[in-house]
Design a protein around this motif. Structure first.
Motif, PDB file in Angstrom:
ATOM      1  N   GLY A  88       0.786  -1.237   0.000  1.00 31.21           N
ATOM      2  CA  GLY A  88       0.000   0.000   0.000  1.00 31.21           C
ATOM      3  C   GLY A  88       0.808   1.272   0.000  1.00 31.21           C
ATOM      4  N   LEU A  89       2.125   1.189   0.286  1.00 28.50           N
ATOM      5  CA  LEU A  89       2.935   2.389   0.411  1.00 28.50           C
ATOM      6  C   LEU A  89       3.966   2.473  -0.706  1.00 28.50           C
ATOM      7  N   ALA A  90       4.192   3.711  -1.173  1.00 28.29           N
ATOM      8  CA  ALA A  90       5.308   3.943  -2.087  1.00 28.29           C
ATOM      9  C   ALA A  90       6.589   4.199  -1.291  1.00 28.29           C
ATOM     10  N   ASP A  91       6.438   4.853  -0.128  1.00 31.66           N
ATOM     11  CA  ASP A  91       7.566   5.135   0.755  1.00 31.66           C
ATOM     12  C   ASP A  91       6.989   5.602   2.085  1.00 31.66           C
ATOM     13  N   ALA A  92       7.806   5.594   3.137  1.00 29.65           N
ATOM     14  CA  ALA A  92       7.348   6.071   4.439  1.00 29.65           C
ATOM     15  C   ALA A  92       8.545   6.380   5.318  1.00 29.65           C
ATOM     16  N   ALA A  93       8.348   7.350   6.222  1.00 28.70           N
ATOM     17  CA  ALA A  93       9.339   7.672   7.245  1.00 28.70           C
ATOM     18  C   ALA A  93       8.653   7.550   8.598  1.00 28.70           C
ATOM     19  N   LEU A  94       9.218   6.764   9.489  1.00 29.40           N
ATOM     20  CA  LEU A  94       8.672   6.558  10.827  1.00 29.40           C
ATOM     21  C   LEU A  94       9.433   7.441  11.808  1.00 29.40           C
ATOM     22  N   ALA A  95       8.726   8.248  12.574  1.00 26.08           N
ATOM     23  CA  ALA A  95       9.372   9.138  13.535  1.00 26.08           C
ATOM     24  C   ALA A  95      10.103   8.333  14.599  1.00 26.08           C
ATOM     25  N   GLN A  96      11.350   8.726  14.866  1.00 24.57           N
ATOM     26  CA  GLN A  96      12.152   8.069  15.891  1.00 24.57           C
ATOM     27  C   GLN A  96      12.316   8.953  17.125  1.00 24.57           C
ATOM     28  N   SER A  97      11.797  10.168  17.062  1.00 29.47           N
ATOM     29  CA  SER A  97      11.962  11.115  18.160  1.00 29.47           C
ATOM     30  C   SER A  97      10.872  12.171  18.086  1.00 29.47           C
ATOM     31  N   VAL A  98      10.784  12.973  19.139  1.00 28.72           N
ATOM     32  CA  VAL A  98       9.859  14.109  19.138  1.00 28.72           C
ATOM     33  C   VAL A  98      10.229  15.078  18.021  1.00 28.72           C
ATOM     34  N   ALA A  99      11.522  15.265  17.808  1.00 32.62           N
ATOM     35  CA  ALA A  99      11.970  16.167  16.741  1.00 32.62           C
ATOM     36  C   ALA A  99      11.488  15.696  15.370  1.00 32.62           C
ATOM     37  N   ASP A 100      11.482  14.387  15.152  1.00 34.14           N
ATOM     38  CA  ASP A 100      10.970  13.851  13.882  1.00 34.14           C
ATOM     39  C   ASP A 100       9.494  14.173  13.713  1.00 34.14           C
ATOM     40  N   THR A 101       8.724  13.950  14.774  1.00 27.15           N
ATOM     41  CA  THR A 101       7.286  14.256  14.709  1.00 27.15           C
ATOM     42  C   THR A 101       7.064  15.730  14.417  1.00 27.15           C
ATOM     43  N   GLN A 102       7.826  16.590  15.061  1.00 28.93           N
ATOM     44  CA  GLN A 102       7.696  18.030  14.824  1.00 28.93           C
ATOM     45  C   GLN A 102       8.052  18.377  13.380  1.00 28.93           C
ATOM     46  N   SER A 103       9.039  17.699  12.822  1.00 24.50           N
ATOM     47  CA  SER A 103       9.413  17.976  11.431  1.00 24.50           C
ATOM     48  C   SER A 103       8.327  17.512  10.461  1.00 24.50           C
ATOM     49  N   PHE A 104       7.628  16.422  10.799  1.00 25.52           N
ATOM     50  CA  PHE A 104       6.505  15.979   9.967  1.00 25.52           C
ATOM     51  C   PHE A 104       5.382  17.020   9.994  1.00 25.52           C
ATOM     52  N   TRP A 105       5.080  17.495  11.207  1.00 21.03           N
ATOM     53  CA  TRP A 105       4.014  18.492  11.339  1.00 21.03           C
ATOM     54  C   TRP A 105       4.407  19.816  10.681  1.00 21.03           C
ATOM     55  N   ALA A 106       5.696  20.095  10.600  1.00 18.44           N
ATOM     56  CA  ALA A 106       6.139  21.330   9.942  1.00 18.44           C
ATOM     57  C   ALA A 106       5.699  21.356   8.485  1.00 18.44           C
ATOM     58  N   LEU A 107       5.624  20.191   7.838  1.00 19.87           N
ATOM     59  CA  LEU A 107       5.129  20.118   6.462  1.00 19.87           C
ATOM     60  C   LEU A 107       3.663  20.487   6.395  1.00 19.87           C
ATOM     61  N   ARG A 108       2.885  19.957   7.313  1.00 16.75           N
ATOM     62  CA  ARG A 108       1.444  20.234   7.312  1.00 16.75           C
ATOM     63  C   ARG A 108       1.136  21.669   7.742  1.00 16.75           C
ATOM     64  N   ASP A 109       1.944  22.211   8.664  1.00 18.93           N
ATOM     65  CA  ASP A 109       1.686  23.555   9.175  1.00 18.93           C
ATOM     66  C   ASP A 109       2.336  24.651   8.337  1.00 18.93           C
ATOM     67  N   ALA A 110       3.037  24.269   7.279  1.00 19.27           N
ATOM     68  CA  ALA A 110       3.738  25.258   6.459  1.00 19.27           C
ATOM     69  C   ALA A 110       2.786  26.186   5.713  1.00 19.27           C
ATOM     70  N   CYS A 111       1.500  25.874   5.709  1.00 15.36           N
ATOM     71  CA  CYS A 111       0.528  26.762   5.061  1.00 15.36           C
ATOM     72  C   CYS A 111       0.537  28.150   5.700  1.00 15.36           C
ATOM     73  N   SER A 112       1.009  28.257   6.946  1.00 20.41           N
ATOM     74  CA  SER A 112       1.101  29.564   7.594  1.00 20.41           C
ATOM     75  C   SER A 112       2.134  30.459   6.921  1.00 20.41           C
ATOM     76  N   GLU A 113       3.003  29.872   6.086  1.00 19.96           N
ATOM     77  CA  GLU A 113       4.037  30.635   5.382  1.00 19.96           C
ATOM     78  C   GLU A 113       3.605  31.026   3.970  1.00 19.96           C
ATOM     79  N   PHE A 114       2.383  30.693   3.598  1.00 19.61           N
ATOM     80  CA  PHE A 114       1.992  30.893   2.205  1.00 19.61           C
ATOM     81  C   PHE A 114       1.994  32.358   1.774  1.00 19.61           C
TER      82      PHE A 114
END
Length: 474
Positions: free
Chosen positions: A319-345
């Motif tokens: 079902g997946l073409a690729d995936a990155a699994l968070a290994q730390s809180v910093a990883d999770t924050q970096s994932f959310w940075a992609l979704r929250d980047a709309c604030s920079e539009f």
């Protein structure tokens, strides 16, 4: 004193009543004419600022009641204001109105750990509510990008959603009790803490989502949850939209109540945030869709491996073409940075118009494709990108014509195209931002004539003089 006075109001009488109200509530509570702060002249909608006659800033329900009684006496329209972060004009006054700001009606009154509730005043910023819950070892689940500015009362007035609706529900699911003030100044206190209370009508639901047209919320009993013991997340790349839907169903089935967010980004959105905003992507290559899956557990030793095993099982199924699994809180924050980047539009796209709609999950990609094509066909040069909380049926989109100022953007034509497409798919023109004045012309696209008639009946019953946020929603 040269001021705009609404039709039906007498200038001398209005100033007399407001001056008397200032004597009653204090000089800091009633600011008239030129003393009205700039911030109270508009919300975050793209409409121009206005010239309200006065801003009243009470510190309790009694002050709100006095303000509404005074304005009723002088036939002055009143607009309730919270953090003024609304995007649809719901908290924007018209010239000559009185702005009733809850900016001083703030503070947490009580946290009851046994009932898992918090009693809070309506002007309290959402972030302060979240922080108070965390300090008490509990969790308040509502979360929005404007958390530092928006007020909890305003969140309820639009029935805000945010990032974790898929697990915790909309704002109304997080409220047990309310205190509110009716347009005639009557204070109704129903600060219920009980999950089960079926003693008659659930009156609080009338005021949650009514955008300050039926009453003014002053105090709230919020439902709290246990603080999550751990957070797991993955950023997944998928080839097509059917794969996204399969991942959503697998998430619900495999993660159950742990699933807390399911955020989907179309390729056009992904290109903007990675190439133009410059957020580093955790997966390489170009793909059909990108999904941020988040789960909140109680024990990292148990729930972390469970999440990883679930993701591996889905990947093994092709079902997946690729995936990155968070290994730390910093990883999770970096994932959310992609979704929250709309604030920079605004910085990378320039002036644009944001939209918030709801559709059946199965229709979202077809809607995005049809909407994108219609915008480009009917508005030469119009660009658009798509993303959202797909698990709860909410799609956000941003549309703009490059090189045009915000005043020059063809918003009315964009509205017609986008909301017309929503109507074609039998969706809703507002998932979580309310109606205000911006979406009012299109309310019939999502509500039947019978529903709108009943809304008007309720408005007439509670506000027969039509002075509380008149002309909004219906």
């Amino acid at each position: 004193m040269n001021m705009t006075i609404p039709a039906g109001a007498d200038a001398a009488r209005a100033i007399e009543v407001l001056t008397r109200l200032r004597d009653q509530l204090g000089a800091a509570a009633v600011l008239i004419g030129a003393d009205v702060p700039e911030r109270n002249r508009n919300d975050w909608s793209t409409q121009p600022p206005t010239n309200p006659l006065a801003v009243v800033r009470p510190v309790d329900a009694a002050g709100v009641s006095a303000a509404l009684r005074a304005c009723r006496e002088a036939s002055l329209p009143v607009v309730p204001q919270g953090g003024l972060t609304g995007l649809c004009g719901g908290a924007r006054p018209e010239d000559g109105w009185v702005a009733l700001s809850l900016e001083r009606l703030v503070g947490v009154e009580e946290i009851d750990p046994d009932s898992a509730t918090m009693t809070v005043r309506a002007g309290t910023p959402l972030e302060a509510v979240q922080r108070a819950a965390t300090d008490a070892g509990l969790y308040f689940a509502l979360d929005l990008g404007s958390r530092g500015s928006c007020a909890i009362g305003g969140n309820l007035s639009t029935n805000a959603g945010g990032n974790r609706v898929i697990r915790y529900g909309m704002a109304r699911e997080l409220v047990l009790g309310l205190e509110w003030v009716l347009p005639d100044g009557t204070i109704v206190t129903s600060l219920n803490k009980m999950m089960k209370n079926n003693a008659g009508y659930d009156l609080k639901q009338l005021f949650i989502g009514s955008e300050g047209t039926l009453g003014v919320i002053t105090r709230i009993v919020l439902k709290l949850h246990p603080q999550p013991g751990c957070t797991m997340s993955a950023l997944c790349a998928l080839p097509d939209y059917p794969s996204v839907v399969r991942l959503l169903n697998a998430s619900r089935r495999g993660l159950g109540p742990l699933l807390s967010a399911f955020e989907v980004m179309w390729p056009d959105y992904w290109e903007v945030v990675t190439q133009r905003v410059g957020v580093r992507p955790p997966v390489a290559g170009a793909h059909g869709f990108y999904v941020l899956v988040e789960a909140q557990g109680t024990d990292e030793a148990v729930d972390g491996p469970r999440f990883a095993a679930w993701l591996e099982q889905f990947a093994d199924g092709g079902g997946l073409a690729d995936a990155a699994l968070a290994q730390s809180v910093a990883d999770t924050q970096s994932f959310w940075a992609l979704r929250d980047a709309c604030s920079e539009f605004f910085q990378v796209l320039g002036p644009h118009v944001s939209y918030d709609v709801a559709l059946a999950v199965r229709d979202m990609d077809a809607f995005a494709a049809q909407c994108k094509a219609a915008l480009l066909a009917q508005i030469p040069g119009c660009e658009s990108v798509y993303y959202g909380h797909i698990g709860d049926g909410n799609v956000h989109l941003v549309a703009w014509v490059p090189g045009l100022s915000i005043e020059e953007q063809p918003k009315k034509r964009m509205d017609e195209v986008i909301y017309g497409t929503v109507r074609d798919f039998k969706g809703s023109i507002s998932a979580e931002h309310g109606i205000g004045t911006a979406k009012k012309p299109y309310l019939s696209y999502a509500r039947s004539p019978e529903e709108i008639a009943l809304m008007r009946t309720l408005k007439q019953a509670l506000d027969p003089q039509n002075l509380l946020n008149p002309g909004k929603v219906i």
